[in-house]
Design an enzyme around this catalytic site. Structure first.
Site, PDB file in Angstrom:
ATOM      1  N   CYS A   1       6.460  -1.758   4.747  1.00  0.00           N
ATOM      2  CA  CYS A   1       6.112  -1.655   3.589  1.00  0.00           C
ATOM      3  C   CYS A   1       5.343  -0.758   2.883  1.00  0.00           C
ATOM      4  O   CYS A   1       3.975  -0.122   3.543  1.00  0.00           O
ATOM      5  CB  CYS A   1       5.091  -3.009   3.231  1.00  0.00           C
ATOM      6  SG  CYS A   1       4.620  -3.074   1.469  1.00  0.00           S
TER       7      CYS A   1
ATOM      8  N   CYS B   1       1.830  -1.834   1.369  1.00  0.00           N
ATOM      9  CA  CYS B   1       0.946  -2.186   2.392  1.00  0.00           C
ATOM     10  C   CYS B   1       0.132  -0.861   3.174  1.00  0.00           C
ATOM     11  O   CYS B   1      -1.026  -1.033   3.421  1.00  0.00           O
ATOM     12  CB  CYS B   1       1.548  -2.890   3.349  1.00  0.00           C
ATOM     13  SG  CYS B   1       2.425  -4.261   2.957  1.00  0.00           S
TER      14      CYS B   1
END
Length: 178
Positions: free
Chosen positions: A65, A68
């Site tokens: 991600c 993230c």
């Protein structure tokens, strides 16, 4: 070589050493290199966070991600700032072990942050990239036991309720009945 030249060179060498040490110290706490994996190493295990009586931030993340990874330096700074006051728990959405938690906390996007009070009750949720200021405001409110968090929704996916108005007859532009 005369004494003044030797002294000058020694001072330059000493200043260079001090500068290098100072730069190393300043960059060793550079959070811009913090990754989700670094946060996992520092995180409190989920089982410990459930029982230690401290407020908790659950982060649902994935190694792939991009957001993230973008948020990791911010979370790293705030984890340092609130260490001992708030648990940080990292839960990888790709690990089937966390499937019950994914359902329980209605994770529908990552990174997904769930703010829990000391009793484990949900105080708020945020999904996606957040500024450090906004995330810190939520953590301050969580640490202080505030009733609500300033920038978090109590439940993910909340929508306003629709109230059906009494139907009224409205003439349409091409209606020539009147």
């Amino acid at each position: 070589m005369d004494k003044s030249l030797q002294l000058r060179n020694a001072l330059i060498a000493g200043a260079t050493i001090v500068l290098v040490i100072g730069l190393y110290g300043a960059t060793s706490s550079d959070f811009s290199r913090v990754t989700p994996q670094d946060l996992v190493k520092r995180a409190v295990p989920y089982e410990v966070a459930q029982s230690n009586g401290k407020p908790t931030v659950l982060e649902f993340y994935a190694d792939w991600c991009v957001t993230c990874k973008t948020m990791a330096p911010t979370i790293g700074k705030l984890e340092d700032r609130f260490r001992g006051q708030i648990n940080l728990v990292m839960l990888n959405v790709d690990n089937p072990k966390w499937a019950p938690e994914l359902d329980r906390y209605r994770v529908n996007g990552i990174p997904h942050y769930v703010f829990l009070d000391q009793q484990g009750e949900i105080k708020g949720n945020v999904i996606g990239e957040q500024s450090e200021t906004i995330f810190a405001a939520n953590m301050i409110a969580l640490a202080q036991g505030e009733v609500s968090l300033p920038y978090a929704k109590p439940a993910p996916g909340q929508v306003s309720t629709f109230k059906d108005k009494e139907s009224t007859t409205q003439l349409q532009p091409r209606d020539h009945s009147s």
